[in-house]
Design a protein around this motif. Structure first.
Motif, PDB file in Angstrom:
ATOM      1  N   SER A   1      40.096  37.388  40.418  1.00  0.00           N
ATOM      2  CA  SER A   1      39.654  38.782  40.427  1.00  0.00           C
ATOM      3  C   SER A   1      38.726  38.998  39.250  1.00  0.00           C
ATOM      4  CB  SER A   1      40.853  39.737  40.324  1.00  0.00           C
ATOM      5  OG  SER A   1      41.506  39.580  39.086  1.00  0.00           O
ATOM      6  N   ALA A   2      37.966  40.089  39.297  1.00  0.00           N
ATOM      7  CA  ALA A   2      37.055  40.457  38.205  1.00  0.00           C
ATOM      8  C   ALA A   2      36.065  39.350  37.876  1.00  0.00           C
ATOM      9  CB  ALA A   2      37.853  40.827  36.955  1.00  0.00           C
ATOM     10  N   GLY A   3      35.735  38.533  38.887  1.00  0.00           N
ATOM     11  CA  GLY A   3      34.777  37.458  38.662  1.00  0.00           C
ATOM     12  C   GLY A   3      35.357  36.218  38.029  1.00  0.00           C
ATOM     13  N   ALA A   4      36.667  36.169  37.830  1.00  0.00           N
ATOM     14  CA  ALA A   4      37.311  35.009  37.221  1.00  0.00           C
ATOM     15  C   ALA A   4      37.575  33.934  38.262  1.00  0.00           C
ATOM     16  CB  ALA A   4      38.615  35.414  36.545  1.00  0.00           C
ATOM     17  N   THR A   5      37.708  32.701  37.796  1.00  0.00           N
ATOM     18  CA  THR A   5      37.982  31.573  38.680  1.00  0.00           C
ATOM     19  C   THR A   5      39.013  30.663  38.023  1.00  0.00           C
ATOM     20  OG1 THR A   5      36.053  30.434  37.749  1.00  0.00           O
ATOM     21  CG2 THR A   5      35.769  31.524  39.880  1.00  0.00           C
TER      22      THR A   5
ATOM     23  N   ALA B   1      46.410  37.626  39.833  1.00  0.00           N
ATOM     24  CA  ALA B   1      45.749  36.806  40.844  1.00  0.00           C
ATOM     25  C   ALA B   1      46.095  35.320  40.687  1.00  0.00           C
ATOM     26  CB  ALA B   1      44.232  36.991  40.746  1.00  0.00           C
ATOM     27  N   ILE B   2      46.452  34.914  39.482  1.00  0.00           N
ATOM     28  CA  ILE B   2      46.831  33.515  39.239  1.00  0.00           C
ATOM     29  C   ILE B   2      48.228  33.220  39.772  1.00  0.00           C
ATOM     30  CG2 ILE B   2      47.481  31.892  37.401  1.00  0.00           C
ATOM     31  CD1 ILE B   2      45.133  32.998  35.759  1.00  0.00           C
TER      32      ILE B   2
ATOM     33  N   LEU C   1      35.980  33.085  33.083  1.00  0.00           N
ATOM     34  CA  LEU C   1      35.351  34.366  33.386  1.00  0.00           C
ATOM     35  C   LEU C   1      33.871  34.161  33.184  1.00  0.00           C
ATOM     36  CD1 LEU C   1      35.947  37.280  34.216  1.00  0.00           C
ATOM     37  CD2 LEU C   1      36.092  37.873  31.789  1.00  0.00           C
ATOM     38  N   ALA C   2      33.119  34.174  34.287  1.00  0.00           N
ATOM     39  CA  ALA C   2      31.728  33.724  34.258  1.00  0.00           C
ATOM     40  C   ALA C   2      31.732  32.263  33.775  1.00  0.00           C
ATOM     41  CB  ALA C   2      30.881  34.626  33.389  1.00  0.00           C
TER      42      ALA C   2
ATOM     43  N   ALA D   1      40.721  39.196  28.201  1.00  0.00           N
ATOM     44  CA  ALA D   1      40.736  39.150  29.674  1.00  0.00           C
ATOM     45  C   ALA D   1      41.889  39.942  30.271  1.00  0.00           C
ATOM     46  CB  ALA D   1      40.814  37.698  30.147  1.00  0.00           C
ATOM     47  N   TRP D   2      42.723  40.540  29.431  1.00  0.00           N
ATOM     48  CA  TRP D   2      43.854  41.298  29.944  1.00  0.00           C
ATOM     49  C   TRP D   2      43.390  42.575  30.640  1.00  0.00           C
ATOM     50  CZ3 TRP D   2      47.930  41.342  25.350  1.00  0.00           C
ATOM     51  CH2 TRP D   2      48.343  40.029  25.111  1.00  0.00           C
ATOM     52  N   GLY D   3      44.225  43.054  31.553  1.00  0.00           N
ATOM     53  CA  GLY D   3      43.962  44.330  32.205  1.00  0.00           C
ATOM     54  C   GLY D   3      42.975  44.259  33.349  1.00  0.00           C
ATOM     55  N   ARG D   4      42.602  43.071  33.786  1.00  0.00           N
ATOM     56  CA  ARG D   4      41.625  42.909  34.865  1.00  0.00           C
ATOM     57  C   ARG D   4      42.261  42.351  36.135  1.00  0.00           C
ATOM     58  NH1 ARG D   4      35.955  41.084  32.142  1.00  0.00           N
ATOM     59  NH2 ARG D   4      36.323  41.850  30.022  1.00  0.00           N
TER      60      ARG D   4
END
Length: 362
Positions: free
Chosen positions: A6-10, A113-114, A74-75, A105-108
């Motif tokens: 989520s939020a563009g993270a992988t 999602a992990i 993240l990116a 990265a918290w709160g996103r």
């Protein structure tokens, strides 16, 4: 292959390299750097720092367990890591999971999602319980009480994430520190004399790894009993089977990491049985904080102040092993009052707390 979150993270599976300094180990070295950064940002301390070479043996699968590792990005920036340990003890239902993200990265929703991927990995290996140990920074305000009736943790971002994700707090560990100064050495020498008077039927034996052949079986038995005799609340505690071969494999990992580990044990004079032990360890630099690892007195030998004796004897000898180490850190379950009483008498003071959490998978 990257996994979108989520939020563009992988999320990215990591192949643990053969060597930390290998040409293809750049991502692993970055993981080690981010891991240290997460701990420093979360705790405000640096005792957890590990170099890539020190971290590598901990993340490599071995005979006793399978270890799965992912990095979170993240990116183009690595923001954390995920580790799932799968013990190979007979009948184990447990996966031990660690999700570590930098606070930026918290709160996103990245942690949420992990988690399904962690659960999927656990189920794929036949596990039905996920356990997690997380240190939380000291904070004022609301707290969560341990169901054991001993200890609490802040009801903060970490606790809210875990409870909303279906985890229950099962146990609280106290993290204690001791300054290795002249006062501490004098105090431990005085207490050692008292403990020796109460345990005249025992002698102290000590070694720095590797373990002498005459103590291999006794040390392995003590390590086995750590998994059954130490307080574990309502966690699924696998009974670990240690033998001489497993001790030697552990020693090989310690040597690979460049760590020094000293074992101080109490031996019953009449039978020759090792009845109690404690471990002190330090990293590649002798000036790093000393870690007090396992400490145990076998149930059948309790009541002779052996825990106090081995701990004080270890501290008295440790100066010769790591003369520039300035502090000792240790972790104890809050309900383990006998061991905490020993620590408090020696001069350890509480600095932080760690929650032990559990989630039953449906």
């Amino acid at each position: 292959m990257s996994i979108p979150l989520s939020a563009g993270a992988t999320l990215h599976p990591l192949a643990v390299p053969a060597r930390a300094d290998a040409a293809d180990a750049g991502e692993f070295r970055e993981l080690a750097r981010v891991r240290n950064l997460v701990y420093r940002e979360l705790t405000g301390r640096d005792e957890q720092d590990l170099s890539p070479a020190e971290l590598l043996p901990r993340l490599r699968s071995r005979e006793e367990q399978t270890t799965l590792v992912w990095t979170a990005r993240l990116a183009d920036e690595m923001i954390g890591r995920v580790v799932v340990d799968l013990p190979h003890e007979a009948g184990s239902r447990v996966a031990i999971a660690t999700i570590e993200l930098r606070p930026l990265a918290w709160g996103r929703g990245i942690g949420r999602a992990i988690l399904p991927h962690v659960e999927e990995a656990a189920r794929a290996h036949g596990r039905r319980v996920i356990q997690n140990w997380t240190e939380q920074p000291t904070a004022d305000g609301a707290r969560l009480e341990s169901p054991t009736g001993h200890g609490s943790v802040p009801n903060d971002h970490v606790a809210r994430f875990l409870t909303r994700s279906g985890f229950s707090l099962e146990q609280v560990y106290r993290i204690s520190l001791l300054d290795l100064d002249d006062v501490a050495r004098a105090r431990s020498a005085e207490l050692l004399a008292e403990a020796e008077a109460a345990s005249s039927g025992y002698r102290v034996v000590r070694w720095t790894l590797p373990t002498p052949a005459e103590h291999l079986d006794g040390y392995a038995w003590l390590k086995s009993r750590m998994s059954t005799d130490a307080p574990s609340a309502d966690l699924d505690a696998d009974e670990e089977a240690w033998d001489a071969a497993r001790v030697r494999r552990m020693e090989q990992r310690q040597a690979e990491a460049g760590h020094t580990l000293q074992v101080t044990a109490a031996q019953h004079i009449v039978t020759g049985e090792l009845a109690a032990f404690t471990e002190l360890g330090t990293g590649t630099s002798g000036s790093t904080t000393t870690i007090q690892h396992d400490t145990l007195v076998l149930r059948e030998h309790r009541g002779h102040r052996l825990g106090l004796r081995v701990k004080c004897a270890a501290l008295q000898s440790w100066t010769a092993v790591a003369p520039t180490s300035q502090r000792v850190i240790t972790y104890n379950a809050e309900e383990n009052r006998p061991m905490l009483a020993i620590n408090e008498a020696i001069g350890f003071t509480a600095r932080a707390y760690e929650g032990a959490w559990k989630k039953e998978l449906t």
